[in-house]
Design a protein around this motif. Structure first.
Motif, mmCIF file in Angstrom:
data_model
loop_
_atom_site.group_PDB
_atom_site.id
_atom_site.type_symbol
_atom_site.label_atom_id
_atom_site.label_comp_id
_atom_site.label_asym_id
_atom_site.label_seq_id
_atom_site.Cartn_x
_atom_site.Cartn_y
_atom_site.Cartn_z
ATOM 1 N N CYS A 216 0.830 -1.209 0.000
ATOM 2 C CA CYS A 216 0.000 0.000 0.000
ATOM 3 C C CYS A 216 0.864 1.258 0.000
ATOM 4 N N PHE A 217 1.965 1.232 0.743
ATOM 5 C CA PHE A 217 2.874 2.384 0.760
ATOM 6 C C PHE A 217 3.484 2.626 -0.616
ATOM 7 N N ILE A 218 3.886 1.558 -1.287
ATOM 8 C CA ILE A 218 4.489 1.700 -2.616
ATOM 9 C C ILE A 218 3.470 2.245 -3.610
ATOM 10 N N PHE A 219 2.249 1.705 -3.589
ATOM 11 C CA PHE A 219 1.210 2.186 -4.504
ATOM 12 C C PHE A 219 0.908 3.665 -4.265
ATOM 13 N N SER A 220 0.841 4.073 -3.006
ATOM 14 C CA SER A 220 0.543 5.473 -2.706
ATOM 15 C C SER A 220 1.705 6.381 -3.103
ATOM 16 N N TRP A 221 2.922 5.934 -2.836
ATOM 17 C CA TRP A 221 4.096 6.763 -3.154
ATOM 18 C C TRP A 221 4.248 6.951 -4.668
ATOM 19 N N ASN A 222 3.945 5.924 -5.436
ATOM 20 C CA ASN A 222 4.167 5.986 -6.883
ATOM 21 C C ASN A 222 2.991 6.574 -7.650
ATOM 22 N N GLU A 223 1.865 6.831 -6.999
ATOM 23 C CA GLU A 223 0.678 7.306 -7.722
ATOM 24 C C GLU A 223 0.932 8.689 -8.328
ATOM 25 N N LEU A 224 0.555 8.850 -9.587
ATOM 26 C CA LEU A 224 0.830 10.092 -10.309
ATOM 27 C C LEU A 224 -0.430 10.779 -10.823
ATOM 28 N N LEU A 225 -1.366 10.015 -11.403
ATOM 29 C CA LEU A 225 -2.484 10.628 -12.114
ATOM 30 C C LEU A 225 -3.347 11.481 -11.191
ATOM 31 N N LEU A 226 -3.780 10.928 -10.064
ATOM 32 C CA LEU A 226 -4.620 11.690 -9.142
ATOM 33 C C LEU A 226 -3.885 12.912 -8.612
ATOM 34 N N ALA A 227 -2.630 12.730 -8.241
ATOM 35 C CA ALA A 227 -1.867 13.855 -7.709
ATOM 36 C C ALA A 227 -1.627 14.918 -8.773
ATOM 37 N N ARG A 228 -1.457 14.498 -10.000
ATOM 38 C CA ARG A 228 -1.194 15.452 -11.084
ATOM 39 C C ARG A 228 -2.418 16.312 -11.371
ATOM 40 N N VAL A 229 -3.600 15.719 -11.315
ATOM 41 C CA VAL A 229 -4.823 16.437 -11.671
ATOM 42 C C VAL A 229 -5.377 17.217 -10.488
ATOM 43 N N LEU A 230 -5.297 16.663 -9.284
ATOM 44 C CA LEU A 230 -5.989 17.227 -8.133
ATOM 45 C C LEU A 230 -5.121 18.135 -7.279
ATOM 46 N N THR A 231 -3.828 18.243 -7.588
ATOM 47 C CA THR A 231 -2.951 19.125 -6.815
ATOM 48 C C THR A 231 -2.218 20.067 -7.766
ATOM 49 N N SER A 232 -1.634 21.114 -7.168
ATOM 50 C CA SER A 232 -0.852 22.045 -7.999
ATOM 51 C C SER A 232 0.438 22.437 -7.283
ATOM 52 N N THR A 233 0.359 23.299 -6.301
ATOM 53 C CA THR A 233 1.575 23.792 -5.663
ATOM 54 C C THR A 233 1.677 23.391 -4.188
ATOM 55 N N VAL A 234 0.571 23.432 -3.463
ATOM 56 C CA VAL A 234 0.612 23.194 -2.020
ATOM 57 C C VAL A 234 0.741 21.708 -1.702
ATOM 58 N N GLY A 236 1.333 19.153 -3.968
ATOM 59 C CA GLY A 236 1.994 18.371 -5.001
ATOM 60 C C GLY A 236 2.921 17.320 -4.404
ATOM 61 N N THR A 237 2.926 16.136 -4.970
ATOM 62 C CA THR A 237 3.722 15.028 -4.454
ATOM 63 C C THR A 237 5.019 14.880 -5.241
ATOM 64 N N ALA A 238 5.848 13.942 -4.808
ATOM 65 C CA ALA A 238 7.154 13.743 -5.445
ATOM 66 C C ALA A 238 7.040 13.325 -6.907
ATOM 67 N N PRO A 239 6.141 12.389 -7.294
ATOM 68 C CA PRO A 239 6.032 12.072 -8.722
ATOM 69 C C PRO A 239 5.625 13.273 -9.574
ATOM 70 N N VAL A 240 4.761 14.138 -9.042
ATOM 71 C CA VAL A 240 4.388 15.348 -9.785
ATOM 72 C C VAL A 240 5.590 16.275 -9.928
ATOM 73 N N PHE A 241 6.349 16.417 -8.863
ATOM 74 C CA PHE A 241 7.563 17.240 -8.918
ATOM 75 C C PHE A 241 8.565 16.668 -9.913
ATOM 76 N N LEU A 242 8.610 15.350 -9.998
ATOM 77 C CA LEU A 242 9.547 14.693 -10.906
ATOM 78 C C LEU A 242 9.228 15.012 -12.361
ATOM 79 N N THR A 243 7.956 15.086 -12.707
ATOM 80 C CA THR A 243 7.577 15.374 -14.095
ATOM 81 C C THR A 243 7.941 16.796 -14.508
ATOM 82 N N GLY A 244 8.185 17.657 -13.538
ATOM 83 C CA GLY A 244 8.545 19.031 -13.884
ATOM 84 C C GLY A 244 9.922 19.157 -14.506
ATOM 85 N N PHE A 245 10.746 18.112 -14.414
ATOM 86 C CA PHE A 245 12.069 18.164 -15.028
ATOM 87 C C PHE A 245 12.036 17.827 -16.513
ATOM 88 N N VAL A 246 10.916 17.293 -16.982
ATOM 89 C CA VAL A 246 10.793 16.960 -18.406
ATOM 90 C C VAL A 246 10.295 18.203 -19.141
#
Length: 288
Positions: A216-234, A236-246
């Motif tokens: 469950c921890f791994i699934f939550s840590w790696n989740e991207l789609l929900l975090a990408r759509v439902l968060t922005s700046t406050v 935002g999770t690590a996978p969302v931050f990671l996509t900002g380098f592309v």
């Protein structure tokens, strides 16, 4: 003469049994080869993270290119700590909530089965059949209506509901292995249900609980789609931050590899710390 022959035969049998079977050697070699193949992309990512952008973008790649820490400097200069903290908060709290809800539910479906428990399990499984992208619009509109956009607690609630069916299925298979005599003895001694779950059932299935918590921890840590759509700046999770380098311009491969390696470290550390419990838990019930 016969004694000599008998002792010679016995020694030959002992040597034969001491030698590993050929099939076992082949399986071990195949396992090593498969393990190395799975580890090669990770090792290549780590090596690329220590190259500069020009060397990382070469085709064919240069394995012996000079090492550099530019990718890691770019990653830490971008301020990764708030997203990493958000991921840690969402993953840990959602995993704790999942275990608190899944443990009694799995107990009711295994040790004290409810009526039509197979239908209940099928309902839990059916919730995983809907793709996340199919429900992202209603979740977004609801969060927008009640003011939960860019809120870490909304992510925690979604991660809990996302992982709860998996945890119930896993824990039910583990709890089914608990001897009924232990529960009957606890009931005779006058133990209440919460105490039975805490002091008797939980220690027996602790490897299963650890494996369910890690997954469950791994699934939550790696989740991207929900975090990408439902968060922005406050929130935002690590996978969302990671996509900002592309980016569409410039070179970014070394920075992405460095960021990916750092973001993967908590999961790797958790898996390494719980590897014994994980293997033991995943193998529970496999052999009768």
């Amino acid at each position: 003469m016969s004694a000599t022959t008998s002792s010679g035969t016995t020694s030959e049998q002992e040597v034969r049994h001491a030698r590993p079977p050929r099939s076992g050697v082949l399986l071990s070699a195949a396992a090593w080869v498969i393990g190395i193949l799975f580890a090669l992309p990770v090792l290549w990512m780590v090596l690329t993270s220590f190259h500069n952008e020009n060397d990382a973008a070469k085709n064919p790649p240069d394995v012996f290119a000079p090492l550099s820490l530019d990718g890691y400097r770019s990653f830490f200069d971008a301020g990764p700590w708030p997203p990493l903290l958000n991921s840690l908060t969402a993953s840990v709290l959602s995993t704790a909530l999942v275990l608190l809800l899944a443990f009694p539910a799995a107990y009711a479906l295994s040790i004290r089965p409810v009526k039509k428990w197979t239908d209940v399990l099928f309902f839990f499984l059916s919730t995983k059949m809907l793709p996340v992208v199919a429900g992202i619009l209603p979740l977004y509109l609801f969060a927008q209506k009640v003011g939960l956009l860019d809120n870490i607690w909304w992510l925690i609630l979604l991660y809990t509901s996302m992982n709860l069916p998996i945890a119930i299925w896993m824990l039910r298979s583990f709890l089914a292995e608990v001897p009924v005599e232990m529960l009957e003895a606890a009931s005779v001694d006058g133990a209440s249900l919460p105490r039975t779950l805490k002091d008797i059932v939980a220690p027996v299935v602790m490897p299963g609980i650890a494996s369910a918590a890690l997954i469950c921890f791994i699934f939550s840590w790696n989740e991207l789609l929900l975090a990408r759509v439902l968060t922005s700046t406050v929130a935002g999770t690590a996978p969302v931050f990671l996509t900002g380098f592309v980016t569409s311009q410039g070179l970014f491969l070394a920075k992405v590899c460095a960021a990916s390696f750092v973001v993967s470290l908590p999961v790797l550390a958790a898996g390494f710390a719980a590897q014994d419990k994980l293997v033991q838990g995943l193998s529970m019930g496999a052999v009768k």
